[in-house]
Design an enzyme around this catalytic site. Sequence first.
Site, mmCIF file in Angstrom:
data_model
loop_
_atom_site.group_PDB
_atom_site.id
_atom_site.type_symbol
_atom_site.label_atom_id
_atom_site.label_comp_id
_atom_site.label_asym_id
_atom_site.label_seq_id
_atom_site.Cartn_x
_atom_site.Cartn_y
_atom_site.Cartn_z
ATOM 1 N N PRO A 88 97.130 11.855 6.355
ATOM 2 C CA PRO A 88 97.776 13.122 5.972
ATOM 3 C C PRO A 88 99.302 13.003 5.918
ATOM 4 O O PRO A 88 99.962 13.893 5.391
ATOM 5 C CB PRO A 88 97.356 14.101 7.073
ATOM 6 N N GLU A 115 92.538 9.382 16.322
ATOM 7 C CA GLU A 115 93.739 10.217 16.167
ATOM 8 C C GLU A 115 94.760 9.617 15.222
ATOM 9 O O GLU A 115 95.551 10.310 14.622
ATOM 10 C CB GLU A 115 94.399 10.406 17.535
ATOM 11 N N ARG A 153 88.123 6.226 -13.313
ATOM 12 C CA ARG A 153 87.903 6.923 -14.586
ATOM 13 C C ARG A 153 89.057 6.741 -15.562
ATOM 14 O O ARG A 153 88.955 7.098 -16.720
ATOM 15 C CB ARG A 153 87.543 8.390 -14.347
ATOM 16 N N ASP A 168 92.284 15.095 -20.105
ATOM 17 C CA ASP A 168 92.063 15.735 -18.802
ATOM 18 C C ASP A 168 93.130 16.744 -18.458
ATOM 19 O O ASP A 168 94.287 16.584 -18.820
ATOM 20 C CB ASP A 168 92.163 14.692 -17.678
HETATM 21 N N1 ADE Z 1 92.763 11.260 6.715
HETATM 22 C C1 ADE Z 1 92.602 12.437 7.337
HETATM 23 N N2 ADE Z 1 93.052 13.453 6.586
HETATM 24 C C2 ADE Z 1 93.537 12.892 5.425
HETATM 25 C C3 ADE Z 1 94.156 13.408 4.261
HETATM 26 N N3 ADE Z 1 94.394 14.711 4.101
HETATM 27 N N4 ADE Z 1 94.502 12.538 3.302
HETATM 28 C C4 ADE Z 1 94.291 11.229 3.448
HETATM 29 N N5 ADE Z 1 93.728 10.676 4.533
HETATM 30 C C5 ADE Z 1 93.348 11.502 5.523
#
Ligand code: ADE
Length: 251
Positions: A88, A115, A153, A168
């Site tokens: 994230p 984590e 793709r 697309d």
């Molecule tokens: N691992 C956990 N959440 C994630 C996300 N939003 N994007 C990429 N990898 C992740």
Amino acid sequence: MRFDVFTLLPETLRPYLNASILEKAAARGLIEVHLHNIRDYARDRHHTTDDTPYGGGGGMVMKPEPVFDALETVLGSPPACPVILLTPQGRLFNQKIASELASHKRIALVSGRYEGFDERIRQHLVTDEISIGDYVLTGGELPALILIDALSRLIPGALGDPTGAEDDSHALGLLEYPHYTRPPEFRGWRVPDVLLSGDHGKIETWRREQSLQRTLAKRPDMLESANLGEADKKFLAKMNGTQGRKTKDSE
Ligand code: ADE
């Protein structure tokens, strides 16, 4: 294009890879996906891949040794291709990044659990970090599949359609125009006459205007970086002038 995915849960990726258009792309030799279980590279008796964080706090952290060993064994040292960590904290995935990554012959994807990763993996092994959205999942396996899908793709021939991914949503910086198929009338809802007219010039103009109208209504932020011609700008000015910022696109 070859993908090497490093994960603790390779079995979670297989069903999708084996059941979708990706399987056909693999059968045609357009993509290769190699799944590697990080646990196989843990050297202790219990095949440990995580440990408690230095400094305390909750959760477990992925240990560096099995991740480095897995990648260096498969990809060489230093790895001979881009190594992308799914997290994230990464740059937000979009169509432009998909095109950029699809230009590589091979990429490695590292999907974590727990984590987080020992910071040395970030600093000394990976070359890029990608997030698929501002939310937190239980691991990087679904994000890895999303990358594989979006990149595959784009490979010519992978969609089994000569126009491929050209039209697309997002490919041209605009949302895609609406699609219709038979029947021409369903429950009293008619397909727009222009699409039945056979006039390709008119159809093209209608589609372009629908794309602009949709993008204005749903994703006005995209218009700032879209490649717009004079006719597009005129049409948008007219839309803004006569209808203001509509929130629902009219068909
Ligand atoms: N691992 C956990 N959440 C994630 C996300 N939003 N994007 C990429 N990898 C992740």
